[in-house]
Design a protein around this motif. Structure first.
Motif, PDB file in Angstrom:
ATOM      1  N   VAL A  69       0.785  -1.271   0.087  1.00 14.11           N
ATOM      2  CA  VAL A  69       0.156  -0.012   0.090  1.00 14.11           C
ATOM      3  C   VAL A  69       1.179   1.150   0.024  1.00 14.11           C
ATOM      4  CG1 VAL A  69      -1.866   1.520   1.253  1.00 14.11           C
ATOM      5  CG2 VAL A  69      -1.991  -1.157   1.146  1.00 14.11           C
ATOM      6  N   LEU A  70       1.931   1.035   0.731  1.00 11.51           N
ATOM      7  CA  LEU A  70       2.753   2.522   0.903  1.00 11.51           C
ATOM      8  C   LEU A  70       3.658   2.464  -0.433  1.00 11.51           C
ATOM      9  CD1 LEU A  70       4.688   1.921   4.218  1.00 11.51           C
ATOM     10  CD2 LEU A  70       2.983   3.504   3.796  1.00 11.51           C
ATOM     11  N   SER A  71       3.761   1.538  -1.357  1.00 10.96           N
ATOM     12  CA  SER A  71       4.569   1.753  -2.514  1.00 10.96           C
ATOM     13  C   SER A  71       3.305   2.167  -3.643  1.00 10.96           C
ATOM     14  CB  SER A  71       5.193   0.298  -2.827  1.00 10.96           C
ATOM     15  OG  SER A  71       5.920  -0.085  -1.965  1.00 10.96           O
ATOM     16  N   HIS A  72       2.029   1.858  -3.613  1.00  6.57           N
ATOM     17  CA  HIS A  72       1.131   2.230  -4.230  1.00  6.57           C
ATOM     18  C   HIS A  72       0.394   3.744  -4.341  1.00  6.57           C
ATOM     19  CE1 HIS A  72       0.445  -1.349  -6.699  1.00  6.57           C
ATOM     20  NE2 HIS A  72       0.498  -2.223  -5.621  1.00  6.57           N
ATOM     21  N   CYS A  73       0.478   3.754  -2.753  1.00  8.21           N
ATOM     22  CA  CYS A  73      -0.333   5.442  -2.643  1.00  8.21           C
ATOM     23  C   CYS A  73       0.698   6.240  -1.737  1.00  8.21           C
ATOM     24  CB  CYS A  73      -1.425   4.907  -1.666  1.00  8.21           C
ATOM     25  SG  CYS A  73      -2.521   3.720  -2.148  1.00  8.21           S
ATOM     26  N   GLY A  74       0.202   7.476  -1.990  1.00 10.08           N
ATOM     27  CA  GLY A  74       0.702   8.512  -1.150  1.00 10.08           C
ATOM     28  C   GLY A  74      -0.152   8.958  -0.049  1.00 10.08           C
ATOM     29  N   ARG A  75       0.379   9.874   0.967  1.00  8.51           N
ATOM     30  CA  ARG A  75      -0.367  10.204   1.977  1.00  8.51           C
ATOM     31  C   ARG A  75      -1.706  10.927   1.407  1.00  8.51           C
ATOM     32  NH1 ARG A  75       1.596   9.646   6.790  1.00  8.51           N
ATOM     33  NH2 ARG A  75       0.385  11.297   7.646  1.00  8.51           N
ATOM     34  N   GLY A  76      -2.876  10.716   2.064  1.00  9.02           N
ATOM     35  CA  GLY A  76      -4.057  11.346   1.534  1.00  9.02           C
ATOM     36  C   GLY A  76      -4.713  10.562   0.279  1.00  9.02           C
ATOM     37  N   ASP A  77      -4.216   9.624  -0.230  1.00  8.32           N
ATOM     38  CA  ASP A  77      -4.836   8.861  -1.086  1.00  8.32           C
ATOM     39  C   ASP A  77      -5.570   7.984  -0.506  1.00  8.32           C
ATOM     40  OD1 ASP A  77      -3.453   9.954  -3.100  1.00  8.32           O
ATOM     41  OD2 ASP A  77      -1.667   8.415  -3.543  1.00  8.32           O
ATOM     42  N   GLU A  78      -6.734   7.327  -1.212  1.00 10.38           N
ATOM     43  CA  GLU A  78      -7.631   6.279  -0.949  1.00 10.38           C
ATOM     44  C   GLU A  78      -7.332   5.059  -1.300  1.00 10.38           C
ATOM     45  OE1 GLU A  78     -11.817   7.499   0.536  1.00 10.38           O
ATOM     46  OE2 GLU A  78     -12.142   6.918  -1.762  1.00 10.38           O
ATOM     47  N   ILE A  79      -7.485   3.945  -0.596  1.00 10.12           N
ATOM     48  CA  ILE A  79      -7.754   2.423  -0.938  1.00 10.12           C
ATOM     49  C   ILE A  79      -9.160   1.773  -0.729  1.00 10.12           C
ATOM     50  CG2 ILE A  79      -6.575   1.914   1.368  1.00 10.12           C
ATOM     51  CD1 ILE A  79      -5.756  -0.394   0.145  1.00 10.12           C
ATOM     52  N   ILE A  80      -9.815   1.291  -1.808  1.00 11.84           N
ATOM     53  CA  ILE A  80     -10.861   0.665  -1.715  1.00 11.84           C
ATOM     54  C   ILE A  80     -10.656  -0.812  -1.482  1.00 11.84           C
ATOM     55  CG2 ILE A  80     -12.735  -0.183  -3.116  1.00 11.84           C
ATOM     56  CD1 ILE A  80     -12.522   2.330  -4.662  1.00 11.84           C
ATOM     57  N   LEU A  81     -11.098  -1.352  -0.322  1.00 10.34           N
ATOM     58  CA  LEU A  81     -11.059  -2.596   0.006  1.00 10.34           C
ATOM     59  C   LEU A  81     -12.229  -3.062   0.761  1.00 10.34           C
ATOM     60  CD1 LEU A  81      -8.576  -2.239   3.236  1.00 10.34           C
ATOM     61  CD2 LEU A  81     -10.379  -0.867   2.693  1.00 10.34           C
TER      62      LEU A  81
END
Ligand SMILES: *Cc1c(COP(=O)(O)O)cnc(C)c1O
Length: 347
Positions: free
Chosen positions: A70-82
């Protein structure tokens, strides 16, 4: 003489095999932070090959693998759908938010382990300064919360297509991806073909004492290697662990059907007990969930306690649900003995 305990709490309780212990003792090692541990390098390459991706990264746990992904795909403030019952949302101590500043967007998981495509599509954010930008979709396969249900390739492919059409990445928490592929009778690389990254556990049904592998593209794994360092996961002569992982990946990943047969047999036996509500047909991998009916004579915790006294260990999830998981060290005669203990507790 101590009575042998039949431990069905989790497949994480699996002890390494003799072959693993020998491989660990004899492993060639080097400094893996320098990229010089030949056994780790072999495990990473072999994991990538089996899952049909370019590169792999050995990590300390499944939780670390998902976090690093997740840290490698996303930056701070980004959203993950799960999924709202996914391991990453429920059982990873909120790491993606705590350490990554990543905003989780949980969606209900159905009994078949899927999240409806329309729900995912509706959750993907439009461009608007009020919204956190959606960056990643994460699926779990097999879906642990749904009695280890394997999620079919067609659905995985459809979510991958949806993700990529919106410029998003797809991560698969495949802690038990070999159980899923076994149950679906499909090649594991085919099953995760649509995923940009996958984690899987060596330490569960595959019996290794420690470790998971994260796989993805060369470029993604290079980023993930830095993120693993950030979370303190750069380990040194860790080939002693990777050696067990190679045995796990090579030998243990092909024998899981036996665990699935044992789980089904356990579920069929438990379905005979009137206090329990359970549909054995739904048990397709190695996880059995029992729901206590309204008329149950005892609570789940009391049942688990009484079973422990009889040398059988299961997990009381709360007072209404019991979990039992089969694995390499559980043979069919253990299932019969466990069922006998259940019948003694609930005669
Ligand atoms: C076990 C598990 C993990 C990771 O667990 P660790 O104990 O950190 O190795 C992640 N996802 C799922 C679905 C799991 O079952």
């Amino acid at each position: 003489m101590a009575v042998e305990t039949i431990d069905l709490r989790s497949d994480t309780v699996t002890q390494p095999t003799e072959e693993m212990r020998r491989a660990m003792a004899e492993a060639a090692v080097g400094d893996d932070v320098f990229g010089e541990d030949p056994t780790v390098n072999r495990l990473e390459a072999e994991a990538a090959r089996r899952l049909g991706k370019e590169a792999g990264l050995f990590v300390a746990s499944g939780t670390m693998g998902n976090l690093v992904a997740v840290l490698s795909h996303c930056g701070r403030g980004d959203e993950i759908i799960l999924g709202n019952t996914s391991h990453t949302f429920m059982y990873e101590a909120g790491g993606v938010a705590a350490l990554g500043g990543v905003h989780p967007h949980p969606l209900p998981v159905l009994e078949d382990g899927t999240i409806p495509l329309e729900a995912i599509r509706a959750a993907i954010r439009a461009e608007n300064i009020h919204y956190p930008p959606t960056r990643l979709i994460a699926l779990e396969n097999a879906q642990g919360s749904m009695t280890g249900t394997p999620v079919p390739k067609a659905y995985m492919d459809a979510v991958g297509e949806l993700a990529h059409a919106h410029g998003l990445a797809l991560h698969v928490d495949g802690a038990r991806i070999f159980n899923a592929a076994t149950a679906l009778d499909c090649d594991v690389a085919d099953l995760v073909a649509a995923a940009d990254s996958v984690t899987f556990c060596l330490s569960k049904g595959l019996c290794a004492p420690v470790g998971s592998v994260l796989v993805g593209s060369q470029e993604f794994i290079a980023r993930a290697r830095r993120m693993r360092k950030i979370v303190g996961g750069g380990m040194r002569q860790v080939g002693v662990l990777a050696a067990a992982g190679l045995v796990a990946l090579g030998k243990m990943s092909t024998r899981l059907a036996e665990d699935h047969r044992n789980a089904r047999r356990l579920a069929e036996g438990l379905a005979q007990i009137p206090d329990f509500a359970i549909d054995p047909q739904r048990v397709r991998t190695n996880i059995v969930y029992v729901t206590l009916g309204g008329n149950a004579r005892m609570g789940a915790r009391a049942i688990a306690g009484a079973l422990t006294e009889r040398g059988v260990r299961v997990l009381a999830m709360d007072d209404q649900h019991i979990r039992a998981v089969t694995h390499y060290w559980i043979r069919s005669e253990h299932i019969e003995r466990a069922l006998q203990a259940f019948h003694e507790v609930l005669p």
